[in-house]
Design a protein around this motif. Structure first.
Motif, PDB file in Angstrom:
ATOM      1  N   LYS A 125       0.839  -1.206   0.000  1.00 40.80           N
ATOM      2  CA  LYS A 125       0.000   0.000   0.000  1.00 40.80           C
ATOM      3  C   LYS A 125       0.871   1.252   0.000  1.00 40.80           C
ATOM      4  O   LYS A 125       0.612   2.207  -0.760  1.00 40.80           O
ATOM      5  CB  LYS A 125      -0.910  -0.004   1.226  1.00 40.80           C
ATOM      6  CG  LYS A 125      -1.716   1.281   1.425  1.00 40.80           C
ATOM      7  CD  LYS A 125      -2.194   1.401   2.872  1.00 40.80           C
ATOM      8  CE  LYS A 125      -1.040   1.672   3.817  1.00 40.80           C
ATOM      9  NZ  LYS A 125      -1.464   1.783   5.225  1.00 40.80           N
ATOM     10  N   GLU A 126       1.908   1.257   0.847  1.00 38.06           N
ATOM     11  CA  GLU A 126       2.791   2.424   0.914  1.00 38.06           C
ATOM     12  C   GLU A 126       3.590   2.581  -0.375  1.00 38.06           C
ATOM     13  O   GLU A 126       3.856   3.698  -0.818  1.00 38.06           O
ATOM     14  CB  GLU A 126       3.724   2.303   2.120  1.00 38.06           C
ATOM     15  CG  GLU A 126       3.014   2.386   3.462  1.00 38.06           C
ATOM     16  CD  GLU A 126       2.281   3.704   3.665  1.00 38.06           C
ATOM     17  OE1 GLU A 126       2.793   4.748   3.195  1.00 38.06           O
ATOM     18  OE2 GLU A 126       1.207   3.703   4.284  1.00 38.06           O
ATOM     19  N   MET A 127       3.974   1.467  -0.987  1.00 35.41           N
ATOM     20  CA  MET A 127       4.672   1.540  -2.273  1.00 35.41           C
ATOM     21  C   MET A 127       3.756   2.088  -3.361  1.00 35.41           C
ATOM     22  O   MET A 127       4.173   2.891  -4.196  1.00 35.41           O
ATOM     23  CB  MET A 127       5.188   0.156  -2.668  1.00 35.41           C
ATOM     24  CG  MET A 127       6.346  -0.337  -1.823  1.00 35.41           C
ATOM     25  SD  MET A 127       6.879  -1.981  -2.329  1.00 35.41           S
ATOM     26  CE  MET A 127       8.328  -2.211  -1.291  1.00 35.41           C
ATOM     27  N   LEU A 128       2.508   1.638  -3.356  1.00 37.32           N
ATOM     28  CA  LEU A 128       1.532   2.170  -4.303  1.00 37.32           C
ATOM     29  C   LEU A 128       1.395   3.675  -4.133  1.00 37.32           C
ATOM     30  O   LEU A 128       1.341   4.427  -5.119  1.00 37.32           O
ATOM     31  CB  LEU A 128       0.182   1.492  -4.103  1.00 37.32           C
ATOM     32  CG  LEU A 128       0.023   0.095  -4.692  1.00 37.32           C
ATOM     33  CD1 LEU A 128      -1.174  -0.622  -4.065  1.00 37.32           C
ATOM     34  CD2 LEU A 128      -0.150   0.176  -6.202  1.00 37.32           C
ATOM     35  N   TYR A 129       1.340   4.107  -2.891  1.00 32.48           N
ATOM     36  CA  TYR A 129       1.218   5.544  -2.621  1.00 32.48           C
ATOM     37  C   TYR A 129       2.451   6.296  -3.151  1.00 32.48           C
ATOM     38  O   TYR A 129       2.327   7.363  -3.775  1.00 32.48           O
ATOM     39  CB  TYR A 129       1.052   5.783  -1.127  1.00 32.48           C
ATOM     40  CG  TYR A 129       0.863   7.234  -0.762  1.00 32.48           C
ATOM     41  CD1 TYR A 129      -0.373   7.858  -0.914  1.00 32.48           C
ATOM     42  CD2 TYR A 129       1.926   8.001  -0.295  1.00 32.48           C
ATOM     43  CE1 TYR A 129      -0.548   9.193  -0.602  1.00 32.48           C
ATOM     44  CE2 TYR A 129       1.763   9.341   0.024  1.00 32.48           C
ATOM     45  CZ  TYR A 129       0.525   9.932  -0.134  1.00 32.48           C
ATOM     46  OH  TYR A 129       0.360  11.254   0.172  1.00 32.48           O
ATOM     47  N   ALA A 130       3.643   5.721  -2.922  1.00 29.60           N
ATOM     48  CA  ALA A 130       4.872   6.366  -3.388  1.00 29.60           C
ATOM     49  C   ALA A 130       4.900   6.484  -4.905  1.00 29.60           C
ATOM     50  O   ALA A 130       5.358   7.485  -5.457  1.00 29.60           O
ATOM     51  CB  ALA A 130       6.083   5.569  -2.889  1.00 29.60           C
ATOM     52  N   VAL A 131       4.401   5.460  -5.587  1.00 24.68           N
ATOM     53  CA  VAL A 131       4.386   5.465  -7.055  1.00 24.68           C
ATOM     54  C   VAL A 131       3.302   6.381  -7.597  1.00 24.68           C
ATOM     55  O   VAL A 131       3.556   7.258  -8.437  1.00 24.68           O
ATOM     56  CB  VAL A 131       4.181   4.025  -7.587  1.00 24.68           C
ATOM     57  CG1 VAL A 131       3.899   4.039  -9.087  1.00 24.68           C
ATOM     58  CG2 VAL A 131       5.402   3.163  -7.288  1.00 24.68           C
ATOM     59  N   ILE A 132       2.080   6.211  -7.117  1.00 23.50           N
ATOM     60  CA  ILE A 132       0.931   6.905  -7.710  1.00 23.50           C
ATOM     61  C   ILE A 132       0.910   8.386  -7.364  1.00 23.50           C
ATOM     62  O   ILE A 132       0.492   9.221  -8.171  1.00 23.50           O
ATOM     63  CB  ILE A 132      -0.374   6.200  -7.282  1.00 23.50           C
ATOM     64  CG1 ILE A 132      -0.404   4.797  -7.891  1.00 23.50           C
ATOM     65  CG2 ILE A 132      -1.608   6.991  -7.723  1.00 23.50           C
ATOM     66  CD1 ILE A 132      -1.500   3.911  -7.367  1.00 23.50           C
ATOM     67  N   SER A 133       1.395   8.735  -6.178  1.00 27.23           N
ATOM     68  CA  SER A 133       1.398  10.153  -5.801  1.00 27.23           C
ATOM     69  C   SER A 133       2.426  10.958  -6.585  1.00 27.23           C
ATOM     70  O   SER A 133       2.472  12.183  -6.476  1.00 27.23           O
ATOM     71  CB  SER A 133       1.653  10.307  -4.295  1.00 27.23           C
ATOM     72  OG  SER A 133       2.915   9.765  -3.926  1.00 27.23           O
ATOM     73  N   GLN A 134       3.243  10.277  -7.393  1.00 29.55           N
ATOM     74  CA  GLN A 134       4.129  10.988  -8.310  1.00 29.55           C
ATOM     75  C   GLN A 134       3.326  11.789  -9.337  1.00 29.55           C
ATOM     76  O   GLN A 134       3.791  12.814  -9.837  1.00 29.55           O
ATOM     77  CB  GLN A 134       5.022   9.989  -9.064  1.00 29.55           C
ATOM     78  CG  GLN A 134       6.086   9.325  -8.222  1.00 29.55           C
ATOM     79  CD  GLN A 134       7.202  10.283  -7.865  1.00 29.55           C
ATOM     80  OE1 GLN A 134       7.258  10.809  -6.760  1.00 29.55           O
ATOM     81  NE2 GLN A 134       8.084  10.535  -8.807  1.00 29.55           N
TER      82      GLN A 134
END
Length: 476
Positions: A125-134
């Protein structure tokens, strides 16, 4: 939270307004009377240890303008305390909270991503956030807010500018993810892996897969499921078989959605390769998709995090985030509290992985321990809970794994963890093995036992409260 009226809430939860003004504006949701504000609606949730109805009067006294209850007697008492309070009577306050979250989420035209799996949910979930919030304004669950109460509370943090929502979904038995998926109706879903967590209740890994696949119960043909194909239960063959079984149980279940695979197999849609464990510096790996390759550097401990990252990258690609953009997002990730966090205290390298445990995550943590430079490698391991009839077998296997990895010292705590000790002793005489029935006896001896230069891993199920061991080491 977007402002809504008591009348809108009443319609969403199918409640009866006993008193108060239906036009009252609400700006927040509270389930703790100590945290209510003058613009909140208080839901009296009945939990395992506390009944929120007991504190409804306190919420009213603090100026809370609206309260949701399912106890008529308590409602009458609150009405006497503050007659102007808007009191909604419902059949079940937890269900009402979920219904309101479902309605509130429907107000926002966002892309919704659901995340589940036996291990790695929060990290992914945190990785998804790091990627998508780009690229997008993104919301995700805070901490471990991934259950029937935490997920709805996450939804209420949605604001008008949010473009993507990431919703982690936890479970321990059948039906739980189904309900969360009903609330969210995800467009994209991720299953990180299928292990043995909660096998005490679900009995088989096939049942665990079936429970995880509830995340697709409301899918249509336009939706996508992302899976770690390296996991033996998440191959296309296994997932398709599960889908067919679900179709037999429910004729309305959609089988036509796309399955996107990620893994080290050359036929995976997103291929993971060249994983390199850099110890304290994190890991490096390469991901290839449609003949484009990108090298990634991830500042998190554990080579296994390559599998979590590839899923985040795959989902990002479906939202038009390039591999290069995804790499930039993951390069700046920070570790999640109590999940393989490393710190140095008095010359001791302490690896805190106390949030929870499963057989797979415990083995992964042992791998991390062995990747960190130091004098002695010390593993302090406690019970893995909810293992049922297979507890002895899996704990014993972990003990064998510890010895095969040549951990210098293994210290076990708890009823089932003694089997870790037995497995370690049987596999090798090189590993020093110490068992404690209670962690208090270990804590009394830690100061004399641990030495500067040691690398110490502390891990066990959350119910074993191994954070107390971590705090003790910090205070030495």
């Amino acid at each position: 939270m977007k402002k809504i009226t008591v009348m809108e809430i009443q319609n969403a939860v199918k409640g009866v307004l006993l008193c108060g003004n239906a036009d009252t504006m609400i700006e927040g949701i509270a389930i703790d009377s100590r945290e209510v504000s003058s613009n909140d609606i208080f839901f009296a949730i009945v939990g395992e240890e506390q009944d929120g109805h007991i504190y409804a009067g306190s919420a009213a006294e603090k100026g809370c303008p609206a309260i949701v209850l399912h106890n008529k007697q308590i409602a009458d008492e609150v009405k006497k305390i503050r007659p102007d309070t808007a009191i909604l009577l419902v059949e079940d306050t937890t269900r009402a909270l979920q219904d309101l979250a479902e309605w509130y989420l429907s107000l926002f035209p966002i892309k919704k991503i659901g995340v589940t799996g036996s291990t790695g949910k929060t990290t992914t979930k945190e990785m998804l956030y790091a990627v998508i919030s780009q690229k997008y304004k993104t919301l995700r669950n805070l901490g471990n807010y991934n259950n029937h109460i935490g997920l709805p509370l996450t939804i209420f943090h949605l604001e008008e500018d949010i473009e993507v929502g990431i919703f982690e979904m936890g479970m321990s038995e059948f039906g739980e993810i189904h309900r969360l998926a009903d609330i969210v109706r995800p467009d994209l879903a991720v299953i990180t892996n299928v292990g043995t967590s909660h096998i005490e209740y679900l009995k088989t890994r096939e049942n665990i897969l079936k429970a995880k696949m509830e995340i697709t119960d409301f899918f249509q043909d336009k939706n996508k499921l992302f899976v770690n194909e390296d996991n033996d239960m998440l191959t296309k063959k296994m997932v398709s078989k599960c889908m067919q079984e679900k179709k037999k149980d429910d004729a309305s279940y959609c089988e036509d959605f796309q399955i996107v695979t990620a893994g080290e197999d050359e036929h995976a849609d997103f291929q993971l390769s060249h994983r390199r464990d850099l110890g304290e510096s994190g890991i490096q790996f390469t991901i290839t998709h449609e003949k484009t390759s990108q090298e990634f550097s991830l500042p998190l401990l554990g080579n296994h995090n390559g599998w979590n990252a590839m899923l985040a990258v795959a989902v990002g690609a479906s939202l038009d985030i390039s591999l290069k953009e995804a790499a930039a997002g993951l390069a700046n990730m920070e570790g999640t509290n109590r999940r393989l966090n490393i710190e140095v205290k008095n010359g001791i390298k302490l690896i805190d992985d106390t949030y929870n445990a499963s057989p797979d995550s415990m083995k992964a943590a042992i791998d991390v321990l062995m990747s960190i430079s130091g004098a002695r490698k010390v593993a302090i391991l406690a019970d893995i809970l909810e293992m049922g009839e297979v507890a002895e077998e899996y704990h014993y296997q972990i003990g064998e794994y510890v010895s095969h990895k040549e951990v210098d010292v293994v210290i076990t705590i708890g009823k089932n963890a003694k089997f870790i000790s037995e497995g370690a002793e049987a596999a090798s005489k090189k590993t020093i093995v110490i068992h404690h029935e209670e962690k208090e006896t270990l804590m009394d001896n830690l100061e004399d036992f641990l030495k500067p230069g040691d690398v110490v891993l502390v891990k066990g199920s959350n119910g074993m409260r191994m954070a107390e061991i971590v705090n003790k080491i910090r205070s030495l």
